[in-house]
Every structure is written in C-alpha cells, then in structure tokens.
Design a protein around this motif. Structure first.
Motif: not given
Length: 237
Positions: A15-17, A20, A22, A39-40, A43, A46
């Motif tokens: 992450l992030p990748h 997308l 989550a 979502e980005w 991530m 997280r």
C-alpha cells in the motif's frame, strides 16, 4: 521471536497501490471526493496504522532505542494512473502528491527513481532534520553492514556506499557517488550531482541540470558536450 538478539526485518507493504482496494473507507467515507480518491486515502491511512503497529511493538518490547528503521518507496509517483474514471480530477492532482521533478513510475526520467526516504534511530539520528545527500537502495547493504560492525572486505564487491556518516550527522566523512545508474525499458539514466543524463533506447544522450530545470525540459547536451560524452561512456560501460 528475535527481540533479544540482533535481527533484520524487511517489511514490504503493497500500500498504496493499484488496484485501489481498501477494507474500510473509514473517515473518508463521507468526503466530497471520488471513490478512487477515498480509496487511495484509506490505503495511505492503513499503511500509516501498520507502521504505527511496528513502532508500538518496538516500544513495548523495550528495543525502540536500539532499532534503526528505514522507510522508503520503490519508485516514483503513479497515482495519476489509478483513476477508474479518467474524466475526474486525478488522485495525484487531488492530493498534490506528485514529486518535484519530471518522471513517474513506468518511465525513466528523474522522477521515476526519486523517492523520499526516512530514517529513525533514537539517540543516534537527530530528529527533524532534512538531508539532500544523494543515495540509492544499493547503499543499504554497506550501511547495514557498518551499523552491524561487519567486516565486508572478504565479501564480493558491490556499488554501494555506506550512508552511516550522513545518518550520524558527519557529512565530512561521507563518501559520494560519482554517478548513479538505472536502466528501464531499454532506456538509460544517470544521476551525477545535479546533472541528469537520459538516453532513449540507444539514441542520443539528453542532459539536464536538475538544480535549475527539475522538469527536464531544457536539454543541455549540445552546450555541455564534454559532460554528455562522459555520461555516454558510463552508459556504454
């Protein structure tokens, strides 16, 4: 398991990748953003939480002050390519997370290789400082070996240079690379000081002064031919 002895941990979160994904949009659920932007952000948060879990565990085990942590990325930014709807404001533009130079993941200009790196070692590395020393991942092995007190004279040679002097605030003892070299998709790239050389699939060398032209728009190969020839020789080697 290894808290009582010296250990090396390589932790590689994805992450992030893209894609997308989550498990929870969390505090970003009701933001007036696109789903991709939410979502980005989720991530990134997280990943931040996961790093916090590691730091908390080191503290809980009482080895925080004995542990050197490196944190870095494997390539330049790519957030613009992860939008599902290309008509929307891109993730990179929304969060303004683009690097300061031309280039991104998947190409071979300076921004493809330039990434931020952080190092933390309580009592050894002075907190809050910023350093512009130019180094690359192949410098990690000799750095780790010096930290661990390992004699590397009997090991096969490598192109890395320990950055321990820089970490400990001793720049006068820091050795410098003459140049750093990459190749990707038949393209070649060299960073030497503030100069960046680029050669596309065996073509002519392009040469840019990153200090005055970070976007690499003004090719100075014709006006600095001696340097361009030297960079071409390095590329040929």
């Amino acid at each position: 398991e290894h808290r009582d002895t010296p250990f090396f941990l390589y932790l590689s979160p994805a992450l992030p990748h893209g894609p997308l994904i989550a498990p929870d949009l969390n505090v970003y659920r009701d933001k007036p953003w696109t789903i991709g932007q939410k979502e980005w952000a989720a991530m990134v948060s997280r990943l931040d939480q996961s790093v916090g879990d590691v730091l908390n565990l080191l503290d809980e085990l009482g080895i925080d002050e004995q542990t050197l942590i490196f944190f870095a990325s494997d390539n330049g930014h790519a957030a613009n390519g992860y939008n599902r709807d290309k008509t929307e404001v891109s993730i990179g533009e929304h969060f303004q997370n683009r690097g300061p130079t031309r280039g991104k993941k998947g190409d071979s200009y300076e921004g493809a290789f330039r990434v931020p790196a952080l190092a933390r070692w309580p009592g050894k590395i002075k907190a809050g400082q910023v350093n512009d020393h130019i180094w690359a991942f192949w410098d990690f092995l000799p750095t780790a070996a010096e930290v661990a007190g390992i004699d590397t004279s009997s090991l096969p040679p490598n192109h890395g240079i320990s950055i321990l002097p820089t970490l400990l605030g001793k720049p006068d003892q820091q050795k410098q690379h003459e140049f750093l070299y990459w190749e990707f998709s038949r393209n070649q790239a060299i960073r030497s000081g503030n100069w960046f050389g680029h050669r596309r699939s065996g073509g002519e060398v392009e040469l840019y002064d990153l200090s005055s032209d970070p976007e690499q728009e003004n090719d100075l190969a014709n006006s600095t031919q001696a340097l361009a020839r030297r960079i071409a020789e390095w590329m040929n080697q």
